[in-house]
Scaffold this active site. Sequence first.
Site, PDB file in Angstrom:
ATOM      1  N   ARG A  82       1.297  -1.414   0.369  1.00 44.15           N
ATOM      2  CA  ARG A  82       0.091  -0.323   0.490  1.00 44.15           C
ATOM      3  C   ARG A  82       0.488   1.627   0.028  1.00 44.15           C
ATOM      4  O   ARG A  82       0.394   2.156  -1.059  1.00 44.15           O
ATOM      5  CB  ARG A  82      -0.528   0.291   1.359  1.00 44.15           C
ATOM      6  N   TYR A  83       1.795   1.306   0.537  1.00 42.24           N
ATOM      7  CA  TYR A  83       3.015   2.265   0.274  1.00 42.24           C
ATOM      8  C   TYR A  83       3.842   2.062  -0.190  1.00 42.24           C
ATOM      9  O   TYR A  83       4.343   1.178  -0.381  1.00 42.24           O
ATOM     10  CB  TYR A  83       3.572   2.772   2.448  1.00 42.24           C
ATOM     11  N   ARG A  86       7.396   0.426   1.636  1.00 42.98           N
ATOM     12  CA  ARG A  86       7.047  -0.775   2.866  1.00 42.98           C
ATOM     13  C   ARG A  86       6.089  -1.433   2.687  1.00 42.98           C
ATOM     14  O   ARG A  86       4.821  -1.253   1.520  1.00 42.98           O
ATOM     15  CB  ARG A  86       6.902  -0.528   4.127  1.00 42.98           C
ATOM     16  N   CYS A  95      -3.938 -17.272  15.974  1.00 45.58           N
ATOM     17  CA  CYS A  95      -3.268 -16.231  16.295  1.00 45.58           C
ATOM     18  C   CYS A  95      -3.153 -16.766  18.257  1.00 45.58           C
ATOM     19  O   CYS A  95      -4.105 -18.212  17.709  1.00 45.58           O
ATOM     20  CB  CYS A  95      -3.940 -14.709  17.250  1.00 45.58           C
ATOM     21  N   CYS A  99      -7.864 -11.109  19.977  1.00 46.51           N
ATOM     22  CA  CYS A  99      -8.611 -10.042  20.152  1.00 46.51           C
ATOM     23  C   CYS A  99      -9.866  -9.143  19.938  1.00 46.51           C
ATOM     24  O   CYS A  99     -10.251  -9.196  18.529  1.00 46.51           O
ATOM     25  CB  CYS A  99      -7.405  -8.439  19.802  1.00 46.51           C
ATOM     26  N   CYS A 102     -10.071  -6.361  17.215  1.00 42.41           N
ATOM     27  CA  CYS A 102      -8.810  -6.937  16.117  1.00 42.41           C
ATOM     28  C   CYS A 102      -9.617  -6.164  15.021  1.00 42.41           C
ATOM     29  O   CYS A 102     -11.103  -6.135  14.569  1.00 42.41           O
ATOM     30  CB  CYS A 102      -8.937  -8.549  15.539  1.00 42.41           C
ATOM     31  N   ARG A 104      -8.243  -6.605  11.572  1.00 39.65           N
ATOM     32  CA  ARG A 104      -8.075  -7.551  10.642  1.00 39.65           C
ATOM     33  C   ARG A 104      -8.966  -8.688  10.947  1.00 39.65           C
ATOM     34  O   ARG A 104      -8.784  -9.663  10.286  1.00 39.65           O
ATOM     35  CB  ARG A 104      -6.916  -7.620  10.289  1.00 39.65           C
ATOM     36  N   ASP A 266     -10.325   1.507  13.987  1.00 38.30           N
ATOM     37  CA  ASP A 266     -10.852   1.554  12.799  1.00 38.30           C
ATOM     38  C   ASP A 266     -11.970   1.401  13.152  1.00 38.30           C
ATOM     39  O   ASP A 266     -12.511   0.586  13.595  1.00 38.30           O
ATOM     40  CB  ASP A 266      -9.864   0.595  11.808  1.00 38.30           C
ATOM     41  N   ASP A 303      -5.783   5.250  10.931  1.00 37.88           N
ATOM     42  CA  ASP A 303      -5.218   4.452   8.675  1.00 37.88           C
ATOM     43  C   ASP A 303      -6.853   4.695   8.590  1.00 37.88           C
ATOM     44  O   ASP A 303      -7.727   4.464   8.929  1.00 37.88           O
ATOM     45  CB  ASP A 303      -5.117   2.586   9.447  1.00 37.88           C
ATOM     46  N   LYS A 310      -2.087   6.158   7.046  1.00 35.46           N
ATOM     47  CA  LYS A 310      -2.007   5.997   8.079  1.00 35.46           C
ATOM     48  C   LYS A 310      -1.821   8.177   8.106  1.00 35.46           C
ATOM     49  O   LYS A 310      -1.095   8.786   7.425  1.00 35.46           O
ATOM     50  CB  LYS A 310      -0.730   5.875   8.137  1.00 35.46           C
TER      51      LYS A 310
HETATM   52  C1  PLP Z   1       0.865   0.643   8.584  1.00 36.88           C
HETATM   53  C2  PLP Z   1       1.032   0.081   7.778  1.00 36.88           C
HETATM   54  C3  PLP Z   1       2.542  -0.678   7.460  1.00 36.88           C
HETATM   55  C4  PLP Z   1       3.664   0.357   7.742  1.00 36.88           C
HETATM   56  O1  PLP Z   1       3.626   2.044   8.540  1.00 36.88           O
HETATM   57  P1  PLP Z   1       4.539   2.617   9.396  1.00 36.88           P
HETATM   58  O2  PLP Z   1       4.091   3.335   9.608  1.00 36.88           O
HETATM   59  O3  PLP Z   1       5.707   2.471   8.710  1.00 36.88           O
HETATM   60  O4  PLP Z   1       3.817   2.223  11.268  1.00 36.88           O
HETATM   61  C5  PLP Z   1       2.888  -0.801   6.140  1.00 36.88           C
HETATM   62  N1  PLP Z   1       1.838  -1.428   5.270  1.00 36.88           N
HETATM   63  C6  PLP Z   1       1.016  -1.259   5.127  1.00 36.88           C
HETATM   64  C7  PLP Z   1      -0.294  -2.400   4.939  1.00 36.88           C
HETATM   65  C8  PLP Z   1       0.246  -0.960   6.277  1.00 36.88           C
HETATM   66  O5  PLP Z   1      -0.763  -0.600   7.561  1.00 36.88           O
HETATM   67  S1  SF4 Z   2      -5.061  -7.241  16.542  1.00 35.60           S
HETATM   68 FE1  SF4 Z   2      -6.384  -9.438  15.260  1.00 35.60          FE
HETATM   69  S2  SF4 Z   2      -4.013  -9.657  14.474  1.00 35.60           S
HETATM   70 FE2  SF4 Z   2      -3.019  -8.881  16.141  1.00 35.60          FE
HETATM   71  S3  SF4 Z   2      -3.414 -10.538  18.400  1.00 35.60           S
HETATM   72 FE3  SF4 Z   2      -5.259  -9.823  18.470  1.00 35.60          FE
HETATM   73  S4  SF4 Z   2      -6.591 -11.137  16.950  1.00 35.60           S
HETATM   74 FE4  SF4 Z   2      -4.527 -11.452  16.546  1.00 35.60          FE
END
Ligand code: PLP
Ligand code: SF4
Length: 341
Positions: A82-83, A86, A95, A99, A102, A104, A266, A303, A310
């Site tokens: 996405r970036y 990175r 996991c 959580c 979560c 995701r 989020d 985010d 972010k």
């Molecule tokens: C958060 C995130 C990152 C890392 O972002 P930083 O601001 O450098 O910590 C990289 N890729 C994705 C998809 C992310 O959600």
């Molecule tokens: S936030 Fe989601 S992915 Fe991260 S440790 Fe908790 S359950 Fe697992």
Amino acid sequence: MAITEIEQLEKILPLRDEERAWKEKGESTLPLLISDTLIPLLSLPEIRKQFVPTVMENEDRIGNLDPQEESAHQGTGRLVHRYHNRAAFYTTDRCFAYCRHCFRRRFTGHLSGPAAYEEIEEAALYIKAHNEIKEVLLTGGDMFTLSDEHIDRMLSIFKEKCPDVIFRLCTRAVAVFPERFTKKLMEIIRQHNSGAPFFLMTQFNHPAELTEEAVKAVSSFVDIGIPAFNQSVLLQGVNDDEATLIALSEKLLTARIKPYYLFQDDPVQGTAHFRVSIERGLEIERNIRKELSGLGMPQYTADLPQGGGKVILTHAYYKGCTPDGRYLFETPDGETRYYPE
Ligand SMILES: *Cc1c(COP(=O)(O)O)cnc(C)c1O
Ligand code: SF4
């Protein structure tokens, strides 16, 4: 024995109606899993809320399951690019404990399982071919749910193909399953810790999570030269007050972990009961900044939806330019100061 069924939980913790009703509604997008390490901590409301599900998860219809549109920015099957510089690799959906907040949920605990070696190879080749990628997050799920052998192979593949890329080892296991970090596992990590550095990225949300065992697990990384950074989530009823966040930061620093981000929760479906307003978040950010050192201060961050990325949220101390050409500032204590141009 980890807890996976409401009936098991009921035997050790008298459940409230809304907790018992979670299962009856049966539409949750995230399974129940509470590790042994957490069981003695469940008496604390701030821990209970993070791991014991409630029916509110199923009643939340505001959120979206993939607000960051990660699925739209997939580089390869499990790599999100996405970036520009990175990327994030989803090592597994598992996991040691799930959580309830979560973000995701779309992916976590949905039985897609560990990344196959072919998927790891494919991601490593993608990263190698995109030499603008300087950092890769090994995330999930939790990469340390993988076997020692799988971790060893995965790190071999990535390190061989991408020796100049920084890998972030993202894990909540140091908090929820610290016994995972055996001598054997740490020896594997140490062996791969050459070339570009590893960084350990933890998630501690409340000071009580920094148990002696958790601190020891983090130390096993720091002692071999892997710096540790923490990403917390601002959660209603868990850490949405100044004193808790200050205590958390102080404990993190003492454990040699730099507080990195404090995330705005989020708008993921099923997590509305955790949300703190951004107005209150900004107030907390401003108040804790007065009490914490620069080292102890995390960046309050949101985010943005639709893959917006972010953004840092902070009180605006710079108030603009005056007609006579000076800069106007508000001090942390709320006073006014001018800064010559
Ligand atoms: C958060 C995130 C990152 C890392 O972002 P930083 O601001 O450098 O910590 C990289 N890729 C994705 C998809 C992310 O959600
Ligand atoms: S936030 Fe989601 S992915 Fe991260 S440790 Fe908790 S359950 Fe697992």
